[in-house]
Design an enzyme around this catalytic site. Sequence first.
Site, PDB file in Angstrom:
ATOM      1  N   GLN A  80     -11.844 -11.692  17.720  1.00 49.84           N
ATOM      2  CA  GLN A  80     -10.244 -11.413  17.347  1.00 49.84           C
ATOM      3  C   GLN A  80     -10.496 -11.023  15.676  1.00 49.84           C
ATOM      4  O   GLN A  80     -10.697 -11.688  15.102  1.00 49.84           O
ATOM      5  CB  GLN A  80      -9.394 -12.306  17.393  1.00 49.84           C
ATOM      6  CG  GLN A  80      -9.410 -12.549  19.064  1.00 49.84           C
ATOM      7  CD  GLN A  80      -8.843 -11.442  19.866  1.00 49.84           C
ATOM      8  OE1 GLN A  80      -8.614 -10.224  19.328  1.00 49.84           O
ATOM      9  NE2 GLN A  80      -9.081 -11.577  21.160  1.00 49.84           N
ATOM     10  N   CYS A  85      -2.946  -6.370  24.573  1.00 47.57           N
ATOM     11  CA  CYS A  85      -2.709  -5.857  23.674  1.00 47.57           C
ATOM     12  C   CYS A  85      -2.029  -4.333  23.470  1.00 47.57           C
ATOM     13  O   CYS A  85      -1.692  -3.663  22.815  1.00 47.57           O
ATOM     14  CB  CYS A  85      -4.228  -5.562  22.630  1.00 47.57           C
ATOM     15  SG  CYS A  85      -5.200  -4.589  23.559  1.00 47.57           S
ATOM     16  N   CYS A 104       0.871  -1.177  -0.033  1.00 45.48           N
ATOM     17  CA  CYS A 104       0.062  -0.042  -0.027  1.00 45.48           C
ATOM     18  C   CYS A 104       0.969   1.412  -0.045  1.00 45.48           C
ATOM     19  O   CYS A 104       1.960   1.334   0.620  1.00 45.48           O
ATOM     20  CB  CYS A 104      -0.899   0.178   1.063  1.00 45.48           C
ATOM     21  SG  CYS A 104      -2.199   1.464   1.283  1.00 45.48           S
ATOM     22  N   ASN A 135      -7.427 -10.642  30.549  1.00 39.24           N
ATOM     23  CA  ASN A 135      -7.480 -10.400  29.028  1.00 39.24           C
ATOM     24  C   ASN A 135      -8.275  -8.906  28.870  1.00 39.24           C
ATOM     25  O   ASN A 135      -9.333  -8.933  28.307  1.00 39.24           O
ATOM     26  CB  ASN A 135      -8.149 -11.560  28.285  1.00 39.24           C
ATOM     27  CG  ASN A 135      -7.832 -11.287  26.801  1.00 39.24           C
ATOM     28  OD1 ASN A 135      -7.097 -10.430  26.328  1.00 39.24           O
ATOM     29  ND2 ASN A 135      -8.835 -12.156  26.118  1.00 39.24           N
ATOM     30  N   TYR A 169     -12.470 -10.685  31.973  1.00 43.03           N
ATOM     31  CA  TYR A 169     -12.436 -10.044  30.644  1.00 43.03           C
ATOM     32  C   TYR A 169     -12.739 -11.197  29.555  1.00 43.03           C
ATOM     33  O   TYR A 169     -12.016 -11.159  28.893  1.00 43.03           O
ATOM     34  CB  TYR A 169     -11.333  -8.895  30.506  1.00 43.03           C
ATOM     35  CG  TYR A 169     -11.113  -8.208  31.315  1.00 43.03           C
ATOM     36  CD1 TYR A 169     -12.075  -7.118  31.860  1.00 43.03           C
ATOM     37  CD2 TYR A 169      -9.911  -8.239  32.300  1.00 43.03           C
ATOM     38  CE1 TYR A 169     -11.659  -5.866  32.558  1.00 43.03           C
ATOM     39  CE2 TYR A 169      -9.666  -7.319  33.372  1.00 43.03           C
ATOM     40  CZ  TYR A 169     -10.575  -6.441  33.633  1.00 43.03           C
ATOM     41  OH  TYR A 169     -10.281  -5.261  34.548  1.00 43.03           O
ATOM     42  N   CYS A 194      -1.043   1.519   8.878  1.00 44.58           N
ATOM     43  CA  CYS A 194       0.055   0.525   8.519  1.00 44.58           C
ATOM     44  C   CYS A 194       1.366   0.966   8.805  1.00 44.58           C
ATOM     45  O   CYS A 194       1.954   1.425   7.802  1.00 44.58           O
ATOM     46  CB  CYS A 194       0.052  -0.112   7.203  1.00 44.58           C
ATOM     47  SG  CYS A 194      -1.778  -0.699   6.821  1.00 44.58           S
TER      48      CYS A 194
END
Length: 572
Positions: A404, A528, A193, A501, A433, A202
């Site tokens: 996910q 994350c 891209c 989580n 969670y 990105c």
Amino acid sequence: MKFEHSRPQSQKPYKKDDSARTEGAESSATPRYSKNTSTTARKPKAAQTERTESTRSSRGETPAAAFGSRPARPKGDRSAAPPAGGKGGDRKPAAKTAGNRPERTPAGKGGASSRDERQPTLRSGQVLELSILATNDEGFGVANHEGTRVLVAGGLPGEVLVAKITYVGRREAFAHTIKCLKRSPDRNPSPACTLGRVCDGCGLMQMRYPAQLAWKKSLVARHFRKYPSLFEVAIRETIGSPKELGYRNTAKLVIAGKNNDPVIGIYRRNTHDVLQIEDCALHHPLINKVVKAAKAGIKKGKVQIYNPKSEMGLLRYLVVRVAEKTNQVMVVLVTTDQGYNEMHHLAKFIQQAVPEVAVVAQNINNSTGNVIFGTKDRSITKAQTLKAFVGDKIFNLSPHSFFQVNSGAARIIYEKVRELANLKGTERVIDVYCGIGGISLYLADQAREVVGIEFVEAAVADATINAALNHVENCHFEAGDAVHLIDEIGEEGGADLIVLNPPRKGCDEKVLRSVAAINPPRIIYVSCSPETLARDLDILSGLGYRTVEVQPVDMFPQTVHVEDVALLEKKQ
């Protein structure tokens, strides 16, 4: 976990010159560059930025759109101007006038005020040759120009770039690349891209994939090294995603423009302008097909598009979800009102153009805020849910289900959790969670009992259905406040393993204290966000837990996001 998950923050936008050349473009019209070259500065408009995250929500839905956000403005160089006199300075005190006030030294003769001296010398539109020294946590190349930190989209350490300044703040500036004079060996020679200078989705697309994995490990290490309690933690090599491109099974996109020329995509960096996304390299191919079909359907049906300035119009967001194993698609049309006829005709058009679309739903959101989903849903098709898989586990997905975005990487994470859990069949596990029950179901066949805790009642309903679909009988789920439920479980006999989580913001300290009070021998923390993970592991260290190892997993290739699985043990 995820691209669709961070709450927006107000930031000052900076103007993008869309006519500027991208890296590698050469022309006789390319501006000459030097350290003193500049063009007329343009003042950016103030605007509130809406962002999502490539990112994971707090089980609610944040604004569609961008896959990331510009990094918080760093502290920068806070040094003041040299002292005018006294012990710290070499200059003599300024002469006094008859009024006993110091004379003003004319500008340009060494007497500029501290405030003037701290102003950056850069101007928007200026073209410079910059040497990239490092890459920051958001994937920007970091350079220095006459004491001002310059963040260059797509720049890699060791490179020399010709870059154009796009925004100038008090202590830092932003730029995009015009031409690369010296390339890093880690640069991807043919990125999938070329929208990197206007799209935050990105941040690492310019980097070869092995270098991305190494970068993500170093990102985790940088955050861990901020805490002495984590200095000795073993950080494993990042496990790559099975797919580097086309892995995203979900997209939440903004709809803008007019019905005769609709735009579907994400917000341009730090603006409310929507960047058209038709063939995103990260999206599953069926998502891109639905986006094109929706545009054509909006034109044909003359569907009115919502304008946030006038607060008029009907159609606001397009949410697309793909169940990869069954190759079926769910489409959610988010509107301000019912619009019964318009939505039915649009749904029919999309289904005819993309036969894989099995579910079409409508969500009504008439708020003026930037949250995607409202509270009212209705089904347009007879089918209301999709069946998706992670490994051999089946999941029932409704329009609001958290799932996910990278099923292949999710399987790696779940299997890693199961490996680290090392269950013998006699343990009681608490999954805090738990969402729709992914990790719980992966652990259930090796545990005596699994209890899933989740604040969102709809997620608990989905998790209960998923347990039944997988014929799991030793797993049940409870909705409510995590602290209260953990305390109750502690009174009932505690747990042998607790899995955390949380969303990107991490765990509330009260949750961590409740977990430690139960005194489980082991804790597994799935995160994350390396930043909040390191913070919470440091807190748990103070509560008696030692972090044994951390395994990074690349849930989001081409982006700056990374998932981590950490194992903690009770200190002896």
